[in-house]
Design a protein around this motif. Structure first.
Motif, PDB file in Angstrom:
ATOM      1  N   ALA A  19      10.082  18.300  30.179  1.00  0.00           N
ATOM      2  CA  ALA A  19      11.510  18.587  30.057  1.00  0.00           C
ATOM      3  C   ALA A  19      12.026  19.212  31.344  1.00  0.00           C
ATOM      4  CB  ALA A  19      11.757  19.516  28.872  1.00  0.00           C
ATOM      5  N   ASP A  23      17.738  18.197  29.450  1.00  0.00           N
ATOM      6  CA  ASP A  23      17.142  17.084  28.708  1.00  0.00           C
ATOM      7  C   ASP A  23      15.827  17.487  28.063  1.00  0.00           C
ATOM      8  OD1 ASP A  23      19.068  15.079  29.100  1.00  0.00           O
ATOM      9  OD2 ASP A  23      18.331  14.703  31.132  1.00  0.00           O
ATOM     10  N   ARG A  24      15.685  17.171  26.768  1.00  0.00           N
ATOM     11  CA  ARG A  24      14.458  17.457  26.023  1.00  0.00           C
ATOM     12  C   ARG A  24      13.958  16.156  25.407  1.00  0.00           C
ATOM     13  NH1 ARG A  24      15.121  21.155  28.714  1.00  0.00           N
ATOM     14  NH2 ARG A  24      15.133  23.377  28.229  1.00  0.00           N
ATOM     15  N   ARG A 113      18.568  16.498  22.968  1.00  0.00           N
ATOM     16  CA  ARG A 113      17.241  16.554  22.362  1.00  0.00           C
ATOM     17  C   ARG A 113      16.933  15.228  21.681  1.00  0.00           C
ATOM     18  NH1 ARG A 113      16.893  22.802  20.123  1.00  0.00           N
ATOM     19  NH2 ARG A 113      17.972  23.730  21.908  1.00  0.00           N
TER      20      ARG A 113
END
Length: 252
Positions: A19, A23-24, A113
């Motif tokens: 990550a 942004d995940r 996510r």
């Protein structure tokens, strides 16, 4: 060789990838750190018990059989947080304490996510060495009656079906995944065929006689320190089933 196999399923799962910033992302199937975390939670190993977590990691080999990678779901996430200087000045124990400030002193952070919808896989574990407090039978019992609540990557992704852990005797990875039997999930149509097998470097069992395209990838999912959230690179071999075999090659 004896192996332990189980099936983690939830409508949503999030298998953390590297990550950066807001942004995940999520990998398509669970990696080593995710599986070890699930097993550790079932056994009741706490996050600050680093020695036991290290022993668990050293004692287990891993393979994942992927039946469906599901569909990608991206959640646009907003969250309120106080500024860093306010956090240092004011101790807090709960989320309510953290946000107990005038609205003008709160900031909003944004993140994206990723989740996998209706992804389906089975997990295969084998024992490395003989001197370990974590036998396969003990892990099986823990998965049947876990100490902590189990979820697939995030707390918002609880299990939606029993794991059905079972001990099997097999001569290859392909045999092990074929021998294990799990109750059908009728709503997952077309997810009953094994599509790929991802397995550790130097597995205890050979892949087996199967038509497959083989390659290797590097995943940063070998746990190093739970307290610092540190991970090491790991070589993972992948066999895409049903395709003409190709020589192994390294991919970053």
């Amino acid at each position: 060789m004896q192996c332990l196999i189980f099936r983690p399923y939830a409508p949503l799962a999030s298998w953390g990838d590297i990550a950066v910033g807001e942004d995940r992302p999520s990998h398509e199937y669970p990696g080593r750190s995710a599986v070890l975390g699930l097993v550790a939670a079932a056994l009741g190993i706490r996050r600050d018990e680093q020695a036991r977590l290290d022993a668990l990691s050293a004692s287990l080999g891993l393979a994942v059989g992927v039946y469906s990678t599901g569909r990608l779901l991206r959640d646009y996430h907003t969250s309120q947080v106080p500024s860093a200087k306010d956090m240092k000045k004011r101790p807090h124990r709960t989320r309510a304490d953290e946000l107990a400030l005038p609205r003008a002193q709160l900031n909003t952070i944004l993140s994206r996510r990723d989740y996998r919808q209706d992804a389906l896989c089975t997990v295969l574990l084998w024992q490395r060495g003989t001197a370990s407090e974590f036998s396969l039978s003990a892990i099986r019992e823990a998965l049947l009656a876990p100490v902590f609540v189990l979820y697939l990557g995030r707390k918002s992704c609880p299990l939606a079906a029993p794991l059905h852990p079972q001990l099997v005797e097999a001569q290859s990875l392909v045999d092990a995944f074929a021998i294990a039997e799990f109750p059908a999930l009728p709503h997952l149509k077309g997810a009953d065929q094994l599509q790929r097998i991802a397995y550790d470097h130097e597995p205890a069992l050979p892949l087996g006689e199967v038509e497959a395209t083989r390659f290797s990838v590097t995943r940063r999912d070998e746990p190093r320190s739970r307290a610092r959230w540190q991970f090491s690179d790991r070589t993972e071999h992948v066999a895409l089933l049903g395709a003409a075999p190709e020589p192994m090659e390294e991919k970053a």
